[in-house]
Design a protein around this motif. Structure first.
Motif, PDB file in Angstrom:
ATOM      1  N   GLY A  32       0.628  -1.227   0.121  1.00 56.28           N
ATOM      2  CA  GLY A  32      -0.089   0.153   0.064  1.00 56.28           C
ATOM      3  C   GLY A  32       0.738   1.124   0.083  1.00 56.28           C
ATOM      4  O   GLY A  32       1.929   1.220  -0.133  1.00 56.28           O
ATOM      5  N   ARG A  33       0.262   2.297   0.117  1.00 53.14           N
ATOM      6  CA  ARG A  33       0.924   3.483   0.127  1.00 53.14           C
ATOM      7  C   ARG A  33       1.140   4.143   1.488  1.00 53.14           C
ATOM      8  O   ARG A  33       0.178   4.244   2.315  1.00 53.14           O
ATOM      9  N   TRP A  34       2.371   4.297   1.936  1.00 54.85           N
ATOM     10  CA  TRP A  34       2.781   4.831   3.282  1.00 54.85           C
ATOM     11  C   TRP A  34       3.646   5.884   3.087  1.00 54.85           C
ATOM     12  O   TRP A  34       4.302   6.210   2.298  1.00 54.85           O
ATOM     13  N   PHE A  35       3.603   6.632   4.380  1.00 58.31           N
ATOM     14  CA  PHE A  35       4.843   7.777   4.392  1.00 58.31           C
ATOM     15  C   PHE A  35       6.143   7.187   4.298  1.00 58.31           C
ATOM     16  O   PHE A  35       6.281   5.988   4.583  1.00 58.31           O
ATOM     17  N   THR A  36       6.947   7.871   3.751  1.00 57.06           N
ATOM     18  CA  THR A  36       8.413   7.464   3.717  1.00 57.06           C
ATOM     19  C   THR A  36       9.184   8.167   4.888  1.00 57.06           C
ATOM     20  O   THR A  36       8.479   9.311   5.428  1.00 57.06           O
ATOM     21  N   PRO A  37      10.227   7.933   5.285  1.00 58.20           N
ATOM     22  CA  PRO A  37      10.780   8.618   6.364  1.00 58.20           C
ATOM     23  C   PRO A  37      11.283  10.008   5.743  1.00 58.20           C
ATOM     24  O   PRO A  37      10.837  11.059   6.704  1.00 58.20           O
ATOM     25  N   ALA A  38      11.292  10.293   4.560  1.00 54.91           N
ATOM     26  CA  ALA A  38      11.542  11.822   4.267  1.00 54.91           C
ATOM     27  C   ALA A  38      10.323  12.611   4.101  1.00 54.91           C
ATOM     28  O   ALA A  38      10.418  13.740   4.886  1.00 54.91           O
ATOM     29  N   ASN A  39       9.358  11.967   3.718  1.00 53.18           N
ATOM     30  CA  ASN A  39       8.216  12.752   3.820  1.00 53.18           C
ATOM     31  C   ASN A  39       7.495  12.885   4.938  1.00 53.18           C
ATOM     32  O   ASN A  39       6.469  13.776   5.253  1.00 53.18           O
ATOM     33  N   ALA A  47      20.051   4.716   5.932  1.00 52.28           N
ATOM     34  CA  ALA A  47      19.824   3.774   6.664  1.00 52.28           C
ATOM     35  C   ALA A  47      18.221   3.639   7.192  1.00 52.28           C
ATOM     36  O   ALA A  47      17.894   2.891   7.980  1.00 52.28           O
ATOM     37  N   MET A  48      17.372   4.797   6.894  1.00 51.74           N
ATOM     38  CA  MET A  48      15.979   4.866   7.581  1.00 51.74           C
ATOM     39  C   MET A  48      15.157   4.057   6.639  1.00 51.74           C
ATOM     40  O   MET A  48      13.959   3.909   6.831  1.00 51.74           O
ATOM     41  N   GLU A  49      15.326   3.632   5.294  1.00 59.64           N
ATOM     42  CA  GLU A  49      14.856   2.965   4.432  1.00 59.64           C
ATOM     43  C   GLU A  49      14.724   1.416   4.960  1.00 59.64           C
ATOM     44  O   GLU A  49      15.585   0.997   5.516  1.00 59.64           O
ATOM     45  N   GLY A  50      13.281   0.921   4.640  1.00 62.71           N
ATOM     46  CA  GLY A  50      13.029  -0.469   5.280  1.00 62.71           C
ATOM     47  C   GLY A  50      11.666  -0.736   4.789  1.00 62.71           C
ATOM     48  O   GLY A  50      10.705   0.165   4.490  1.00 62.71           O
ATOM     49  N   GLY A  51      11.306  -1.965   5.363  1.00 61.58           N
ATOM     50  CA  GLY A  51       9.900  -2.297   5.066  1.00 61.58           C
ATOM     51  C   GLY A  51       9.102  -2.533   6.309  1.00 61.58           C
ATOM     52  O   GLY A  51       7.998  -3.414   6.150  1.00 61.58           O
ATOM     53  N   THR A  52       9.667  -2.179   7.376  1.00 59.27           N
ATOM     54  CA  THR A  52       8.928  -2.281   8.559  1.00 59.27           C
ATOM     55  C   THR A  52       7.679  -1.354   8.989  1.00 59.27           C
ATOM     56  O   THR A  52       7.868  -0.028   8.389  1.00 59.27           O
ATOM     57  N   LEU A  53       6.505  -1.600   9.407  1.00 59.36           N
ATOM     58  CA  LEU A  53       5.679  -0.728   9.644  1.00 59.36           C
ATOM     59  C   LEU A  53       5.886  -0.043  11.056  1.00 59.36           C
ATOM     60  O   LEU A  53       6.126  -0.671  12.207  1.00 59.36           O
ATOM     61  N   VAL A  54       5.934   1.475  10.690  1.00 60.90           N
ATOM     62  CA  VAL A  54       6.261   2.103  11.974  1.00 60.90           C
ATOM     63  C   VAL A  54       5.311   3.152  12.235  1.00 60.90           C
ATOM     64  O   VAL A  54       4.754   3.848  11.480  1.00 60.90           O
ATOM     65  N   HIS A  55       4.735   3.120  13.326  1.00 57.65           N
ATOM     66  CA  HIS A  55       3.799   4.148  13.995  1.00 57.65           C
ATOM     67  C   HIS A  55       4.175   5.683  13.564  1.00 57.65           C
ATOM     68  O   HIS A  55       3.530   6.482  13.242  1.00 57.65           O
ATOM     69  N   SER A  56       5.456   5.986  14.156  1.00 59.43           N
ATOM     70  CA  SER A  56       6.008   7.132  14.203  1.00 59.43           C
ATOM     71  C   SER A  56       5.644   8.482  15.016  1.00 59.43           C
ATOM     72  O   SER A  56       6.095   9.624  14.753  1.00 59.43           O
ATOM     73  N   ASP A  57       4.803   8.199  15.650  1.00 52.07           N
ATOM     74  CA  ASP A  57       4.293   9.034  16.824  1.00 52.07           C
ATOM     75  C   ASP A  57       3.565   8.331  18.124  1.00 52.07           C
ATOM     76  O   ASP A  57       2.555   8.569  18.351  1.00 52.07           O
ATOM     77  N   LEU A  58       4.547   7.643  18.696  1.00 51.89           N
ATOM     78  CA  LEU A  58       4.321   6.914  19.813  1.00 51.89           C
ATOM     79  C   LEU A  58       4.350   7.706  21.156  1.00 51.89           C
ATOM     80  O   LEU A  58       5.081   7.572  22.163  1.00 51.89           O
ATOM     81  N   ASN A  59       3.658   8.997  21.042  1.00 53.35           N
ATOM     82  CA  ASN A  59       3.505   9.982  22.091  1.00 53.35           C
ATOM     83  C   ASN A  59       2.678   9.044  23.352  1.00 53.35           C
ATOM     84  O   ASN A  59       1.911   8.249  22.743  1.00 53.35           O
ATOM     85  N   PRO A  60       2.706   9.499  24.545  1.00 52.21           N
ATOM     86  CA  PRO A  60       1.849   8.913  25.436  1.00 52.21           C
ATOM     87  C   PRO A  60       0.206   9.076  25.200  1.00 52.21           C
ATOM     88  O   PRO A  60      -0.483   7.991  25.633  1.00 52.21           O
ATOM     89  N   ALA A  61      -0.055   9.990  24.355  1.00 57.00           N
ATOM     90  CA  ALA A  61      -1.577   9.997  24.034  1.00 57.00           C
ATOM     91  C   ALA A  61      -1.953   9.117  23.185  1.00 57.00           C
ATOM     92  O   ALA A  61      -3.188   8.810  23.106  1.00 57.00           O
TER      93      ALA A  61
END
Length: 179
Positions: A32-39, A47-61
């Motif tokens: 599917g279409r996901w954000f890339t680290p750059a965007n 080294a940020m490129e990869g195929g893992t699902l990353v939430h990218s906003d794991l703040n306590p809220a």
């Protein structure tokens, strides 16, 4: 239903977070279409490129403690990247919860993706993240933006002051210490 976790040093909720992260670190991003680290982050490193699902906003809220464990909510910024990126983005929230940068990194050392990441890559990430949030804080008066600028700067400063890994060279024969 549930409460947001306490991510302060020594909190039992850190064990719940570790368990959730271990599962997430092993989750490939579905097609599917996901954000890339750059965007998503506004900066990139190969080294940020990869195929893992990353939430990218794991703040306590975005974390909820339930009777069935920790749940991660609000996936609006889901990104496909290397798994260590999630952990690097978590540093700022651990610092904001009372950890020193060293304590945050020590806690993250339980994850193979963290320990396998090159030191220079983490240094670069910390510097770029601090620069990004510093710029944003000059343009935005919201408290959370200034908090992120302070926390990311604290981490980048820590990384720049950290000594390189200890290297011990063997002593040449016959050249012992004089004294």
């Amino acid at each position: 239903d549930g409460s947001h976790p306490d991510l302060s040093p020594g909190s039992a909720d850190l064990d719940l977070l570790a368990s959730a992260l271990k599962g997430l670190q092993e989750t490939p991003a579905p097609d599917g279409r996901w954000f890339t680290p750059a965007n998503r982050l506004g900066f990139a490193h190969p080294a940020m490129e990869g195929g893992t699902l990353v939430h990218s906003d794991l703040n306590p809220a975005n974390l909820i403690v339930t009777t069935r464990g920790l749940r991660i909510v609000d996936w609006a910024w889901a990104t496909r990247s290397a798994p260590w990126v999630e952990l690097a983005l978590l540093v700022q929230w651990l610092i904001g919860s009372g950890h020193t940068p060293g304590q945050a990194e020590e806690w993250l050392a339980q994850f193979p993706a963290w320990t396998a990441t090159d030191r220079e890559v983490l240094d670069d990430f910390a510097d770029r993240s601090a620069s990004k949030w510093s710029t944003k804080s000059r343009e935005n008066g919201q408290g959370w933006v200034h908090d992120l600028a302070a926390w990311t700067t604290e981490w980048a400063t820590h990384r720049s002051r950290a000594s390189p890994p200890h290297c011990s060279l063997p002593e040449a024969p016959g050249l012992g210490a004089v004294g």
